[in-house]
Write an enzyme that holds these catalytic residues in place. Sequence first.
Site, short mmCIF file in Angstrom:
data_model
loop_
_atom_site.label_atom_id
_atom_site.label_comp_id
_atom_site.label_asym_id
_atom_site.label_seq_id
_atom_site.Cartn_x
_atom_site.Cartn_y
_atom_site.Cartn_z
N THR A 331 0.82 -1.21 0.00
CA THR A 331 0.00 0.00 0.00
C THR A 331 0.85 1.27 0.00
OG1 THR A 331 -0.11 0.19 2.41
CG2 THR A 331 -1.80 -1.17 1.35
N CYS A 332 0.19 2.37 -0.35
CA CYS A 332 0.82 3.69 -0.33
C CYS A 332 0.83 4.24 1.09
CB CYS A 332 0.05 4.65 -1.23
SG CYS A 332 0.29 4.33 -2.96
N ASP A 333 1.02 3.40 2.07
CA ASP A 333 1.05 3.86 3.45
C ASP A 333 2.43 3.57 3.99
OD1 ASP A 333 0.82 3.97 6.32
OD2 ASP A 333 -1.36 4.00 6.01
N ASN A 374 -6.56 1.33 0.12
CA ASN A 374 -5.85 1.50 -1.16
C ASN A 374 -6.55 0.74 -2.28
OD1 ASN A 374 -2.35 2.23 -1.04
ND2 ASN A 374 -3.85 2.79 0.49
#
Lengths: 384, 384
Positions: A331-333, A374
Amino acid sequence: MTERIREFLRNRREDGPCVVVDLDVVRDNYSKFARALPDTRVFYAVKANPAPEVLKLLADLGSCFDTASVVEIELALAAGATPDRISFGNTIKKERDIARALEIGVRLYAVDCEAEVEKVARAAATAGVAASEVKVFCRILCDGAGAEWPLSRKFGCVPEMAVDVLEHAVRQGLEAYGVSFHVGSQQGNTEAWDQALGSASAIFRECADRGIHLSMVNLGGGFPTKYLKTIPQVEAYGESIFRALSKHFGNRIPETIIEPGRGMVGNAGIIEAEVVLVSKKSRDEGEVRWVYLDIGKFGGLAETMDESIRYPIRTERDDDHMAPCVLAGPTCDSADVLYEKEPYPLPVSLEIGDKVLIEGTGAYTTTYSAVAFNGFPPLKSYVI
Amino acid sequence: MTERIREFLRNRREDGPCVVVDLDVVRDNYSKFARALPDTRVFYAVKANPAPEVLKLLADLGSCFDTASVVEIELALAAGATPDRISFGNTIKKERDIARALEIGVRLYAVDCEAEVEKVARAAATAGVAASEVKVFCRILCDGAGAEWPLSRKFGCVPEMAVDVLEHAVRQGLEAYGVSFHVGSQQGNTEAWDQALGSASAIFRECADRGIHLSMVNLGGGFPTKYLKTIPQVEAYGESIFRALSKHFGNRIPETIIEPGRGMVGNAGIIEAEVVLVSKKSRDEGEVRWVYLDIGKFGGLAETMDESIRYPIRTERDDDHMAPCVLAGPTCDSADVLYEKEPYPLPVSLEIGDKVLIEGTGAYTTTYSAVAFNGFPPLKSYVI
């Protein structure tokens, strides 16, 4: 890894990470608990893995069920458990959920304060159930020493207060049934039950002095599953717990129950995931590799939080030279990193597209996964 | 709290926690970004809140979309965005997902290493798209100083390496389009973009020396939403970013884009939750209260992880005396505690059944929630 899981994965064609749970392993685990603690009833902690097939198997084997919500109670019933085999083990319940559980027929409730006792009593009145038919047990705090994931003080009260809580239950017309505790998740010390059983026995005596005769000790969960380190056998836990019961209760050993979750299903599951990217952040000598999988903290591996649980990870290149890497999710985390403080050794030859097997993932994976973070779907689960 | 949300909650009859998002606030936020940075295209970070109504509003307002997965791309398209208004901003992508995005028409891709560049090039071949039509921008590391949630090193490479990555893209026939960075989430320092823009401009020069002419700087997100502390106005960010652009790029300011997520929807949402239990662990003087809500870390408040985000919480008793409490969620997970290291002040008169309003919860709540942990459903969401 079992031959059945290997065979299943060989034939799987869908994309994306999945967990595969082998019911033969669950069956085997149940037998071990039943044999190791022959006089103790097993209440499987449904939250660990509520897959219908798992619940059905355990219901058929005679297991009882520890539940955290009305939904989990309904799952246990759907699997074939009768209400008398279900405990509503969450100490934090809405009064209307207690009333619903009472209507369904559940009669065993966890509490850890007087306010929760009063909710149970009021809910009984609402549901039209005689308070005297409703059993409550009081959870006490336990220090969790020796556990890989010691619990916070979230559940339970100090033992001295438990006596008042149970007396309060009696005043409300409820049956003061016993005491529960939890020695901490992934408890590696087989002796960890001794101290808590000492407290439980003191509560039994103090209650008896007040004319209240308790019947049951809920020994909780904490039974480990194998990750990287060797763990004691279930038999060793059984022997140690029996010794501690004899030591503290003499020849008046109460009814006992255990609530294994991780210990029942953890080693029955394997996650198959895929390497999405292998890269470095700079060209510096000694710069560590980052390996990104298609599963991360929000896709089912929430227990890597603070790097608490360190899963065994297997690849088809494990005969090659290994080197530590930072392991992260897709994920973009930026918090979606599995192991960084203590980098994880993986083969240097690991490539984009390689499959990895994450072992010991039968417990606390599927239901923990984010619903759509996401845009990624929750972890797919197969029970075979 | 807006009057529309207040009215909605007054009329709501269902049980359980929910988040309510007011589209008027989102509209207002979009206008502020558009006014503060008039020459910059806004790419809303879909992951912050992918509710179809939010995406539809932003698409109608002219926003572009930063996406993390094919599912998010499809959501943006369904909301009315054309593919040229979509960026695939995740640096960790499966090659088949890139191919799918290319087939859909998306032409803008984030990369941070050569391996990812090669995936984009191969996917273009697979999808039958001319590589020269595909733009990639390289993400660089940024130290995140001043951010409440500084990012890990998960995304990006050092600036020196970015030049090689972009040159590699050119070698693969792709268009080397620009540079991106992220100054850290909930960035309170309006000057935080200066240093990263210095690095970006150096990359532009170094690329130009190699005959590669970059066009775009992606300024990322990091724009804060108001929690407990006052935050600078969007205008202040706009001015500071424009000054930094002028300083580092002179009169050759490149095309720019921003990716607000939290700053776009955070303050548009309010969670209504319920107090399930208030209790103490002992009768000791000074023993802290525990307050348990029907929402916790696994029900949408994942950003309380490490107590990172401290939400404003309102009750109807806020005129009463306040005292600190430990605030926890409803699950049987001892890690499901929101604020304990720094206890949270709440009214001493707070009671079981009271409603609480958790402000600033329009971003990073709904999709973060667990699919069914402990049998609890994911956070309910209403967009009004």
